[in-house]
Write an enzyme that holds these catalytic residues in place. Structure first.
Site, mmCIF file in Angstrom:
data_model
loop_
_atom_site.group_PDB
_atom_site.id
_atom_site.type_symbol
_atom_site.label_atom_id
_atom_site.label_comp_id
_atom_site.label_asym_id
_atom_site.label_seq_id
_atom_site.Cartn_x
_atom_site.Cartn_y
_atom_site.Cartn_z
ATOM 1 N N ARG A 45 62.512 52.249 52.494
ATOM 2 C CA ARG A 45 62.876 51.381 51.356
ATOM 3 C C ARG A 45 61.631 50.997 50.587
ATOM 4 O O ARG A 45 61.643 50.870 49.376
ATOM 5 C CB ARG A 45 63.534 50.106 51.887
ATOM 6 C CG ARG A 45 64.996 50.316 52.131
ATOM 7 C CD ARG A 45 65.772 49.013 52.175
ATOM 8 N NE ARG A 45 67.077 49.315 52.734
ATOM 9 C CZ ARG A 45 67.386 49.178 54.009
ATOM 10 N NH1 ARG A 45 66.534 48.675 54.847
ATOM 11 N NH2 ARG A 45 68.585 49.516 54.449
ATOM 12 N N VAL A 126 73.910 55.524 72.298
ATOM 13 C CA VAL A 126 74.443 54.749 73.434
ATOM 14 C C VAL A 126 73.360 54.588 74.494
ATOM 15 O O VAL A 126 72.860 55.568 75.040
ATOM 16 C CB VAL A 126 75.676 55.446 74.055
ATOM 17 C CG1 VAL A 126 76.209 54.644 75.236
ATOM 18 C CG2 VAL A 126 76.773 55.620 73.010
ATOM 19 N N LYS A 199 79.472 51.266 71.561
ATOM 20 C CA LYS A 199 79.002 52.286 72.513
ATOM 21 C C LYS A 199 80.149 52.766 73.403
ATOM 22 O O LYS A 199 80.283 53.962 73.689
ATOM 23 C CB LYS A 199 77.854 51.703 73.341
ATOM 24 C CG LYS A 199 76.621 51.383 72.486
ATOM 25 C CD LYS A 199 75.605 50.522 73.216
ATOM 26 C CE LYS A 199 74.428 50.182 72.309
ATOM 27 N NZ LYS A 199 73.558 49.118 72.841
HETATM 28 N N1 HSE Z 1 70.497 45.636 70.488
HETATM 29 C C1 HSE Z 1 70.738 46.695 71.427
HETATM 30 C C2 HSE Z 1 70.643 46.096 72.820
HETATM 31 C C3 HSE Z 1 69.702 47.765 71.238
HETATM 32 O O1 HSE Z 1 70.261 44.933 72.973
HETATM 33 O O2 HSE Z 1 70.988 46.782 73.766
HETATM 34 C C4 HSE Z 1 70.162 49.174 71.391
HETATM 35 O O3 HSE Z 1 71.439 49.471 71.023
#
Ligand code: HSE
Length: 428
Positions: A45, A126, A199
């Site tokens: 960006r 995932v 996920k």
């Molecule tokens: N925010 C996600 C977690 C990071 O805390 O697992 C990866 O998906």
């Protein structure tokens, strides 16, 4: 040696690590692919303050319209724009690699239908560095998958660990997780269960071929947990974890994300801090457990680069693991079990007036819904007013619809002073 050019859209923590791995591990990657893989351009960006060693541009066409770019890597986050970028990349016959679980939670099946000759990689979407996509799509593909249970969000697991091990309160633990860089840009997605649900939906497509949507499954977060719940769990030999669960019985599939009390000696219970772990049970292989870092620059980039390498090696597994004919076969007949029909044991926390007859009212309501109490204790934490008490109880198994209705009735009792809180008890 052939050269493969890669464009990286979104050069943040993970994007920079992807570029670095391609450069620093060039020797081993060449040996494993027989190709020179070059990160040719990064799309950002804002070009200022970017400390990377490849040319940068703010024009996305430099990735999507350049005929020399073979693989487009999307690491920008969001849903609509990345989906459009994916469609344009595929229309231009470029392969597409993404770590974007939110976008795939909504668009994975449409994307798969748009592949023609190009590939889509999404290992990093995932559980970051854990190769669970390839485990399900390739390593375990001889099996009917009976269940998947996993800690799929590092931020919420970090918070639960801090609360359990150090008595840290929820808000302080969340701030620590944000400081350590585990949380999403919008940490609500971590703590309200959405990130785990995104996920889980991706894993369910791979394991079962099912086209499930987030609104059809139970998604609950960790926001309302208290240190009292954690103490109850500890005293009953449980740990509390936020799990994504897929469980198959006959041709019905349960998909759900919520807090669970699980036996404290289980491998999932021992997964602490920001780590992730997933247990998969296949009908032939039995249980296998995958443990590792669910977030982090190098860890997530390791999965992104593994997708790039797989594409360069020209492995042509279908994106979600089913060839067209089979999608209309056995697994396609699988139905999602309606939320209300899920069977579980439940822990319930009730804040009540501490006076005669209250327990009898509560027991009557549970009995009226055919719910049997397995254990019950009363507590009087210091911060509670003197006329109140906490009743903490565990039930025998019942259906989700029974507990939901019982909780609604309990909430209406005038002696119940706070919305009842429930955690499912999962025997692993
Ligand atoms: N925010 C996600 C977690 C990071 O805390 O697992 C990866 O998906």
């Amino acid at each position: 040696m052939k050269t493969i050019n890669v464009a990286v859209i979104g050069v943040g923590v993970v994007g920079s690590s992807v570029i670095e791995i391609l450069q620093q591990n060039k020797d081993i990657i060449q040996a494993r692919t027989g190709a020179l893989i070059v990160p040719k351009i990064g799309i950002v960006r804002n070009i200022h303050n970017k400390n990377v060693s490849i040319p940068l541009s703010t024009n996305i066409d430099d990735a999507l319209e350049d005929p020399e770019i073979d693989i487009v890597v999307e690491l920008m986050g969001g849903i609509d724009l990345p989906y459009k970028i994916a469609l344009r990349a595929l229309a231009n016959k470029k392969s597409f690699v993404t770590a974007n679980k939110a976008m795939l939670a909504y668009h994975r099946h449409e994307l798969e239908s748009k592949m023609s000759g190009s590939s889509i990689g999404f290992e990093a979407s995932v559980c970051g560095g854990i190769p669970i996509i390839k485990a399900l799509r390739d390593g375990l593909c001889a099996n009917h998958i009976l269940s998947i249970r996993g800690i799929m969000n590092g931020t919420s697991n970090y918070i639960l660990t801090q609360m359990s091990n150090n008595n840290t309160d929820f808000t302080t633990a969340l701030k620590q997780a944000q400081k350590l860089g585990y949380a999403e840009a919008d940490p609500a997605l971590d703590i309200n269960g959405s990130d785990s649900a995104h996920k889980l939906l991706i894993l369910a497509s791979l394991a079962y071929g099912i086209h499930a949507k987030i609104e059809d499954i139970i998604v609950e977060g960790i926001e309302n947990i208290s240190l009292e719940d954690i103490r109850f769990a500890y005293e009953h030999d449980y740990s509390i974890k936020l799990l994504g669960i897929a469980k198959k019985q006959d041709n019905a599939l349960e998909l759900r994300v919520h807090l669970c009390m699980i036996p404290k000696d289980s491998m999932l219970a021992k997964t602490d801090g920001a780590m992730n772990a997933i247990s998969v049970i296949g009908d032939k292989v039995g249980e296998s457990v995958y443990y590792g870092a669910g977030a982090g620059g190098n860890e997530t980039a390791s999965s992104v680069v593994s997708d790039i390498i797989e594409i360069v090696r020209s492995k042509t597994a279908p994106m979600l693991g089913y060839v067209a004919d089979f999608q209309h076969g056995l697994e396609q007949n699988m139905v999602l079990l309606p939320k209300d029909k899920i069977i579980s044991r439940y822990y319930v926390r009730l804040q009540v007036d501490d006076k005669p007859g209250v327990l009898a009212h509560i027991a009557n309501i549970l009995a009226a819904h055919n719910i049997s109490i397995q254990s019950l204790i009363q507590r009087k934490p210091k911060d509670l007013d003197t006329h109140s008490a906490l009743l903490l109880l565990a039930t025998h198994t019942c259906a989700e619809v029974q507990i939901k209705k019982a909780l609604e009735s309990l909430e209406k009792l005038k002696e119940v002073s706070k919305k009842p809180y429930m955690i499912r008890i999962e025997s692993l």
